[in-house]
Design an enzyme around this catalytic site. Structure first.
Site, short mmCIF file in Angstrom:
data_model
loop_
_atom_site.label_atom_id
_atom_site.label_comp_id
_atom_site.label_asym_id
_atom_site.label_seq_id
_atom_site.Cartn_x
_atom_site.Cartn_y
_atom_site.Cartn_z
N HIS A 1 0.80 -1.23 0.00
CA HIS A 1 0.00 0.00 0.00
C HIS A 1 0.83 1.28 0.00
CE1 HIS A 1 -3.62 -2.33 1.89
NE2 HIS A 1 -3.38 -2.66 0.63
N ASP B 1 -7.44 -13.48 5.81
CA ASP B 1 -7.96 -12.64 4.72
C ASP B 1 -7.65 -13.34 3.39
OD1 ASP B 1 -8.48 -10.69 2.81
OD2 ASP B 1 -6.89 -9.33 3.45
N LYS C 1 -13.30 -3.19 9.74
CA LYS C 1 -11.95 -2.69 9.43
C LYS C 1 -12.10 -1.77 8.23
CE LYS C 1 -7.45 -4.55 8.08
NZ LYS C 1 -6.95 -5.32 6.92
N GLU D 1 -0.01 -3.36 7.64
CA GLU D 1 -0.86 -2.44 8.43
C GLU D 1 -0.63 -2.60 9.92
OE1 GLU D 1 -4.94 -3.26 7.21
OE2 GLU D 1 -4.25 -3.47 5.15
P1 PGA Z 1 -6.23 -4.90 -0.20
O1 PGA Z 1 -5.68 -4.74 1.29
O2 PGA Z 1 -7.58 -4.29 -0.25
O3 PGA Z 1 -5.19 -4.18 -0.98
O4 PGA Z 1 -6.27 -6.38 -0.48
C1 PGA Z 1 -6.44 -4.85 2.42
C2 PGA Z 1 -6.08 -6.05 3.22
O5 PGA Z 1 -5.14 -6.79 2.88
O6 PGA Z 1 -6.74 -6.30 4.21
ZN ZN Z 2 -5.46 -8.20 4.68
#
Ligand code: PGA
Ligand code: ZN
Length: 414
Positions: free
Chosen positions: A148, A305, A381, A157
């Site tokens: 990102h 995820d 989130k 993150e």
């Molecule tokens: P992405 O990132 O939307 O770029 O996949 C968000 C995440 O990984 O939670």
């Molecule tokens: Zn993620």
């Protein structure tokens, strides 16, 4: 007269927060109207549905006009499962490679919003009925890097969640105060100018543990002044760090490579040292076993995820293997509201915490705030700052206003 009969569908391209084109869909029923724009990911999971046909929004628009709209007009928007199965039938590929998962999700959610609006109801109330009573805790991205941002932290993150907040406004104000103060604290650590990543998190050129130290200190300061307990979290997005040939997790800022066992040990250490509440994708998307090794005995939420991509079959495998105790829910990873709901409901039945999530590329679409409340997800989130992030957060304030007359309270966390 049935108020929810679909009269027309319109699709257009609009810009997202990265300046890329995405698809927005309007569904018009006899008495209602629903609009939804699709988000998009940067660190996408390998097993997500295909987001757009050949990354081509124009082709998606043609699909909506020529293949989808003729099938949908005259259908009942209230029959969400039927609408979603038509989307799959028209697509015909099994992973939305033809019409695009983002086309599907925008239409599927716009359809639900149109049905809700036909009855004069908010989406959360239409979908959640009397069960929709709780406001999710906002899990916010304060510092980040990975896919990102450029030249920032390896871990994608660093997040905060104000677990002691008594209501939505307090929760939002604590997260944003932490975000504001993190700026000055980070400026003392980095010799470069301090930019922001795709989700509005500060993107410093520092090592991961330094970011955790800063976030921990700033959070404690804000807790000291407000009395609101705050816990830390992170999204490692480990599939992005994984070198499948060398079989190592590669940390560029640190100049370190970790084996699978070392990765499990490293993350366990961070959970312990920083009393982490939440860790997402600490392990790459193929390795259920290492996930399970970490989850076993972890006193924190371990969330999948890229591992699950909001896919019921992958979640079932995770449940069998005891891979995680939480799942990230992103509607555009699976493409329909029905499949999103199925993933949430399997998670809840299995004691897995569902966390409703934005993507890094977003619009001001607020739909996920409604889904989190409707589905009883205890956590949402969706960043801390930036117009496309606060669109969802501010919607939580509006929903909580409506709920305050009806038993509205913060959700129950573990
Ligand atoms: P992405 O990132 O939307 O770029 O996949 C968000 C995440 O990984 O939670
Ligand atoms: Zn993620």
């Amino acid at each position: 007269m049935n108020p929810t009969i679909i009269e027309d569908i319109k699709a257009r391209k609009v810009l997202d927060s990265r300046g890329n084109w995405t698809i927005e869909v309007d569904v018009i029923t006899r008495l209602g109207f629903g609009r939804c724009a699709a988000p998009s990911g940067a660190s996408t999971g390998k097993y997500e549905v295909v987001s757009l046909p050949e990354n081509n929004v124009d082709k998606a628009l043609v699909e909506v006009e020529e293949s989808i709209t003729p099938e949908m007009v005259g259908m009942d928007a209230e029959e969400q499962e039927v609408i979603d199965s038509i989307l799959k039938e028209v697509d015909g590929t099994g992973n939305f490679a033809s019409i695009g998962g983002n086309t599907a999700v925008a239409l599927s959610l716009a359809n639900a919003k149109a049905a809700a609006s036909s009855y004069g109801l908010s989406l959360y109330r239409y979908l959640g009925g009397n069960f929709a009573t709780e406001i999710p805790y906002p899990l916010g991205n304060v510092i980040g890097g990975g896919a990102h941002a450029v030249n920032a932290t390896d871990i994608q993150e660093f997040l905060t969640i104000p677990v002691g907040a008594k209501d939505a406004k307090e929760a939002l104000s604590v997260n944003s105060e932490i975000h504001k103060r993190a700026k000055n604290a980070l400026l003392k650590k980095t010799k470069y100018n301090l930019g922001k990543g795709d989700e509005g998190a500060w993107a410093p050129n520092i090592k991961d543990e330094e970011a955790l130290k800063v976030l921990s200190a700033v959070s404690k300061e804000v807790t000291g002044e407000t009395g609101v307990e705050v816990r830390l979290g992170m999204d490692v997005a480990a599939s992005e760090l994984w070198d499948s040939k060398a079989k190592r997790y590669v940390y560029k800022q640190e100049g370190k490579k970790r084996t699978v066992d070392e990765q499990v040990e490293y993350i366990s250490g961070l959970i312990e040292d920083y009393d982490l509440f939440y860790v997402e994708d600490p392990i790459q998307e193929e390795d259920y076993e290492a996930f399970a090794a970490l989850t076993k005995g972890a006193k924190c939420l371990i969330c999948g995820d890229d591992l699950y991509v909001t896919n019921v079959r992958r979640l079932q495998e995770g449940i069998r293997k005891k891979a995680t105790n939480a799942i990230l829910i992103k509607p555009n990873q699976c493409g329909t509201l029905t499949d999103t709901y199925r993933a949430v409901s399997l998670a809840k039945r299995s004691g897995i915490t569902p966390v409703l999530s934005h993507r890094s590329g977003e619009t001001v679409d607020e739909t996920i705030a409604h889904l989190a409340v409707a589905f009883g997800c205890p956590i949402i989130k969706t960043g801390v700052v930036g117009g496309e992030r606060i669109a969802k957060l501010n919607e939580l304030i509006r929903i909580s206003e409506e709920l305050s007359t009806q038993r509205g309270r913060m959700a129950a966390l573990q």
